[in-house]
Design an enzyme around this catalytic site. Structure first.
Site, PDB file in Angstrom:
ATOM      1  N   GLY A 238     -10.484  17.617  35.418  1.00 22.49           N
ATOM      2  CA  GLY A 238     -11.655  17.655  34.556  1.00 22.49           C
ATOM      3  C   GLY A 238     -11.921  18.969  33.852  1.00 22.49           C
ATOM      4  O   GLY A 238     -12.980  19.134  33.240  1.00 22.49           O
TER       5      GLY A 238
ATOM      6  N   TYR B 104     -14.897   8.063  22.194  1.00 20.72           N
ATOM      7  CA  TYR B 104     -15.743   9.057  22.888  1.00 20.72           C
ATOM      8  C   TYR B 104     -16.516   9.944  21.914  1.00 20.72           C
ATOM      9  O   TYR B 104     -17.055  10.970  22.344  1.00 20.72           O
ATOM     10  CB  TYR B 104     -14.872   9.999  23.740  1.00 20.72           C
ATOM     11  CG  TYR B 104     -13.904   9.329  24.674  1.00 20.72           C
ATOM     12  CD1 TYR B 104     -14.355   8.606  25.770  1.00 20.72           C
ATOM     13  CD2 TYR B 104     -12.532   9.433  24.467  1.00 20.72           C
ATOM     14  CE1 TYR B 104     -13.453   7.999  26.635  1.00 20.72           C
ATOM     15  CE2 TYR B 104     -11.632   8.835  25.335  1.00 20.72           C
ATOM     16  CZ  TYR B 104     -12.099   8.123  26.410  1.00 20.72           C
ATOM     17  OH  TYR B 104     -11.210   7.525  27.263  1.00 20.72           O
TER      18      TYR B 104
ATOM     19  N   TYR C  35      -4.247  11.947  26.529  1.00 22.00           N
ATOM     20  CA  TYR C  35      -4.912  10.682  26.205  1.00 22.00           C
ATOM     21  C   TYR C  35      -4.795  10.338  24.721  1.00 22.00           C
ATOM     22  O   TYR C  35      -5.675   9.707  24.149  1.00 22.00           O
ATOM     23  CB  TYR C  35      -6.388  10.710  26.645  1.00 22.00           C
ATOM     24  CG  TYR C  35      -6.582  11.174  28.072  1.00 22.00           C
ATOM     25  CD1 TYR C  35      -6.279  10.341  29.140  1.00 22.00           C
ATOM     26  CD2 TYR C  35      -7.039  12.466  28.355  1.00 22.00           C
ATOM     27  CE1 TYR C  35      -6.429  10.772  30.454  1.00 22.00           C
ATOM     28  CE2 TYR C  35      -7.184  12.909  29.667  1.00 22.00           C
ATOM     29  CZ  TYR C  35      -6.880  12.061  30.711  1.00 22.00           C
ATOM     30  OH  TYR C  35      -7.032  12.497  32.002  1.00 22.00           O
TER      31      TYR C  35
ATOM     32  N   GLU D 113      -6.375  18.377  40.243  1.00 22.82           N
ATOM     33  CA  GLU D 113      -5.618  17.347  39.504  1.00 22.82           C
ATOM     34  C   GLU D 113      -5.846  17.511  38.001  1.00 22.82           C
ATOM     35  O   GLU D 113      -6.496  16.676  37.371  1.00 22.82           O
ATOM     36  CB  GLU D 113      -6.091  15.955  39.932  1.00 22.82           C
ATOM     37  CG  GLU D 113      -5.969  15.670  41.408  1.00 22.82           C
ATOM     38  CD  GLU D 113      -6.814  14.474  41.847  1.00 22.82           C
ATOM     39  OE1 GLU D 113      -7.571  13.918  41.022  1.00 22.82           O
ATOM     40  OE2 GLU D 113      -6.724  14.106  43.024  1.00 22.82           O
ATOM     41  N   PRO D 114      -5.345  18.575  37.399  1.00 13.36           N
ATOM     42  CA  PRO D 114      -5.586  18.779  35.971  1.00 13.36           C
ATOM     43  C   PRO D 114      -4.726  17.860  35.095  1.00 13.36           C
ATOM     44  O   PRO D 114      -3.525  17.732  35.321  1.00 13.36           O
ATOM     45  CB  PRO D 114      -5.170  20.241  35.757  1.00 13.36           C
ATOM     46  CG  PRO D 114      -4.165  20.506  36.838  1.00 13.36           C
ATOM     47  CD  PRO D 114      -4.539  19.652  38.004  1.00 13.36           C
ATOM     48  N   GLY D 115      -5.371  17.230  34.139  1.00  9.54           N
ATOM     49  CA  GLY D 115      -4.640  16.432  33.143  1.00  9.54           C
ATOM     50  C   GLY D 115      -4.698  17.162  31.806  1.00  9.54           C
ATOM     51  O   GLY D 115      -3.758  17.822  31.374  1.00  9.54           O
TER      52      GLY D 115
ATOM     53  N   CYS E 270      -7.866  -2.333  10.180  1.00  8.17           N
ATOM     54  CA  CYS E 270      -8.778  -3.309   9.572  1.00  8.17           C
ATOM     55  C   CYS E 270     -10.205  -3.221  10.066  1.00  8.17           C
ATOM     56  O   CYS E 270     -10.971  -4.142   9.889  1.00  8.17           O
ATOM     57  CB  CYS E 270      -8.245  -4.702   9.843  1.00  8.17           C
ATOM     58  SG  CYS E 270      -8.421  -5.090  11.586  1.00  8.17           S
ATOM     59  N   GLU E 271     -10.555  -2.168  10.787  1.00  9.19           N
ATOM     60  CA  GLU E 271     -11.971  -1.957  11.091  1.00  9.19           C
ATOM     61  C   GLU E 271     -12.241  -0.461  11.052  1.00  9.19           C
ATOM     62  O   GLU E 271     -11.311   0.333  10.913  1.00  9.19           O
ATOM     63  CB  GLU E 271     -12.373  -2.581  12.423  1.00  9.19           C
ATOM     64  CG  GLU E 271     -11.630  -2.097  13.628  1.00  9.19           C
ATOM     65  CD  GLU E 271     -12.150  -2.738  14.904  1.00  9.19           C
ATOM     66  OE1 GLU E 271     -13.303  -2.468  15.258  1.00  9.19           O
ATOM     67  OE2 GLU E 271     -11.398  -3.499  15.540  1.00  9.19           O
TER      68      GLU E 271
HETATM   69  N1  LLP Z   1      -8.189  13.027  38.683  1.00 12.56           N
HETATM   70  C1  LLP Z   1      -8.795  11.836  38.575  1.00 12.56           C
HETATM   71  C2  LLP Z   1      -9.079  11.077  39.797  1.00 12.56           C
HETATM   72  C3  LLP Z   1      -9.147  11.336  37.323  1.00 12.56           C
HETATM   73  O1  LLP Z   1      -9.767  10.165  37.226  1.00 12.56           O
HETATM   74  C4  LLP Z   1      -8.842  12.092  36.161  1.00 12.56           C
HETATM   75  C5  LLP Z   1      -9.177  11.580  34.833  1.00 12.56           C
HETATM   76  C6  LLP Z   1      -8.196  13.326  36.324  1.00 12.56           C
HETATM   77  C7  LLP Z   1      -7.882  13.768  37.601  1.00 12.56           C
HETATM   78  C8  LLP Z   1      -7.807  14.196  35.151  1.00 12.56           C
HETATM   79  O2  LLP Z   1      -8.894  14.582  34.382  1.00 12.56           O
HETATM   80  P1  LLP Z   1      -8.656  15.642  33.200  1.00 12.56           P
HETATM   81  O3  LLP Z   1      -8.214  16.940  33.832  1.00 12.56           O
HETATM   82  O4  LLP Z   1      -7.611  15.100  32.299  1.00 12.56           O
HETATM   83  O5  LLP Z   1      -9.966  15.757  32.505  1.00 12.56           O
HETATM   84  N2  LLP Z   1      -9.425   9.351  28.331  1.00 12.56           N
HETATM   85  C9  LLP Z   1     -10.457  10.349  28.492  1.00 12.56           C
HETATM   86  C10 LLP Z   1     -10.358  11.074  29.806  1.00 12.56           C
HETATM   87  C11 LLP Z   1     -10.413  10.139  30.980  1.00 12.56           C
HETATM   88  C12 LLP Z   1     -10.184  10.829  32.260  1.00 12.56           C
HETATM   89  C13 LLP Z   1     -10.004   9.844  33.375  1.00 12.56           C
HETATM   90  N3  LLP Z   1      -9.738  10.455  34.634  1.00 12.56           N
HETATM   91  C14 LLP Z   1     -10.416  11.298  27.312  1.00 12.56           C
HETATM   92  O6  LLP Z   1      -9.578  11.122  26.415  1.00 12.56           O
HETATM   93  O7  LLP Z   1     -11.241  12.216  27.226  1.00 12.56           O
END
Ligand code: LLP
Length: 402
Positions: free
Chosen positions: A222, A304, A358, A261-263, A330-331
């Site tokens: 997050g 979002y 994402y 858990e960085p995404g 188309c939208e």
């Molecule tokens: N760990 C868990 C359990 C999660 O559910 C998530 C994201 C992460 C880690 C990684 O979060 P991050 O570091 O990427 O913020 N599609 C949305 C974000 C959805 C995140 C869902 N869970 C967007 O494009 O903003």
């Protein structure tokens, strides 16, 4: 110096591979991972890349080569991670609302599992007792995140076991002698404020004494990334100092390894989405630029209200013209309203920044458009890592019965 791809590099890639095109810059991922490792250098900390953000197998392999572990949100992500060469002990499956069958499958694959419901915990206890350590995904009742749709830790959220159910949890753990080795929380995405993570840690500290076999504390992902001009990312150094302080003040927790858990933090800024301008349309309300894409390829602005910086890389004149940047589906698929860009002509390339996380991952074939191709830039060399769809792909799984 921060790793970046230049307009001329992106233009060359668009010309070579066509548009719409996702481009990922490997060295930027390395830079981001380096920031995390460096900030937490004084504490036993492990980073699990939340691969839901971007699962291209080459990205997984690259992140593995950096030394990170991987966090998965479905059994197929688990299988992709294993396919990429992660050993099961480096794969975490943080589940949500899944069938017990999928948990059994994950157990058979030998990966680490975080369970997020009392119901599955009980089934797990009955099936495996003390034989397979497991983590608990808890809901800390903290509201945080850039948008309600990406807030997961608040009191009305479906995620995790509500913290107020802790006595039910401990009763089940005791009844089946379950070995709980980690406690997990994830409060949301796009969180800049270090205080949110502090709050989460404090919630966990209160319940640590209930679990005698704990080895890890998993604080989820997050971290914020700078989508807007002038934005900044989560201050990792400040967060690491806070974590050190908090753990030092709690001797019962100080021996626990910390997981994140960085995404987005790892793969957002590495990604560029390059499109080409199809049509310019002047109307009384706005001057529209339609690019050869839409929310079928980058859904974040429509889903979002997310802001992505856009640049006309075909014109380096001052950004003094106002446009609405839209797609071709188309939208309504507005990428940006009233955005200042340098003068745009049909055929110009527009790049959307911060599109690695994402972006492709949430793309679709809506309107029977092809999904974009993906290119990895590594050591200055471009590698095509996903072909653009073809017409055959649209029909691939269809069964023509008429
Ligand atoms: N760990 C868990 C359990 C999660 O559910 C998530 C994201 C992460 C880690 C990684 O979060 P991050 O570091 O990427 O913020 N599609 C949305 C974000 C959805 C995140 C869902 N869970 C967007 O494009 O903003």
């Amino acid at each position: 110096m921060s790793q970046k791809l230049s307009s001329s590099q992106l233009t060359a890639l668009a010309q070579q591979f066509g548009t719409p095109l996702y481009v990922y810059h490997a060295e930027k991922i390395k830079e981001q991972y380096g920031k995390l490792k460096n900030a937490f250098r004084n504490r036993d900390t492990v980073f699990f890349y939340a691969c839901k953000a971007l699962t291209n197998i080459n990205i997984l392999k690259y992140i593995k080569s950096l030394g990170a572990n991987v966090d998965c949100s479905s059994i197929n992500e688990v299988k992709l991670a294993l396919h990429a060469g992660f050993t099961p002990d480096r794969v975490l499956y943080t589940s949500n609302g899944i069938s017990f069958g999928e948990i059994q499958e994950a157990k058979e694959l030998g990966v680490i599992i975080n369970i997020d419901s009392v119901s599955n915990l009980e089934k797990f206890g009955k099936a495996y007792g003390h034989s397979y350590p497991v983590g608990l995904r808890l809901r800390p009742n903290i509201m945080a995140g850039g948008n309600i749709k990406i807030s997961t830790g608040h009191a009305k959220s479906k995620f995790g076991i509500p913290i107020e159910h802790i006595s039910e949890v401990t009763a089940i753990v005791e009844q089946y002698n379950i070995c709980v080795h980690d406690l997990h929380i994830h409060t949301g995405s796009d969180i800049k404020d270090v205080a949110v993570f502090v709050k989460g840690i404090e919630v966990l500290f209160d319940i640590i004494p209930h679990f005698k076999e704990l080895k890890f504390i998993d604080l989820g992902g997050g971290f914020k990334v700078p989508y807007q001009e002038g934005d900044s990312e989560t201050d990792m150094e400040a967060l690491a100092r806070k974590v050190e302080e908090l753990f030092a003040a709690h001797p019962e927790a100080s021996k626990l390894q910390v997981w994140f858990e960085p995404g987005k933090f790892l793969v957002s800024e590495c990604g560029y989405f390059v499109t080409q301008v199809n049509v310019i349309k002047q109307t009384p309300a706005a001057k529209f630029i339609s690019v050869d894409s839409g929310f079928n390829h980058l859904i974040r602005p429509m889903f979002y209200d997310a802001y992505h910086r856009i640049e006309n890389i075909s014109n380096d004149a001052p950004e003094d013209q106002t446009y609405s940047v839209v797609g071709n589906i188309c939208e309504t698929d507005t990428f940006a309203w009233d955005r200042k860009l340098s003068e745009v002509k049909e055929g110009d390339y527009l790049v959307f920044y911060n599109a690695g996380a994402y972006g492709f991952e949430m793309s679709s074939n809506f309107n029977s458009r092809y999904k974009p191709a993906e290119v990895l830039m590594k050591d200055g060399e471009p590698h095509l890592i996903r072909k653009r769809d073809t017409f055959e792909d649209l029909l691939k799984n269809q069964i023509e019965v008429l």
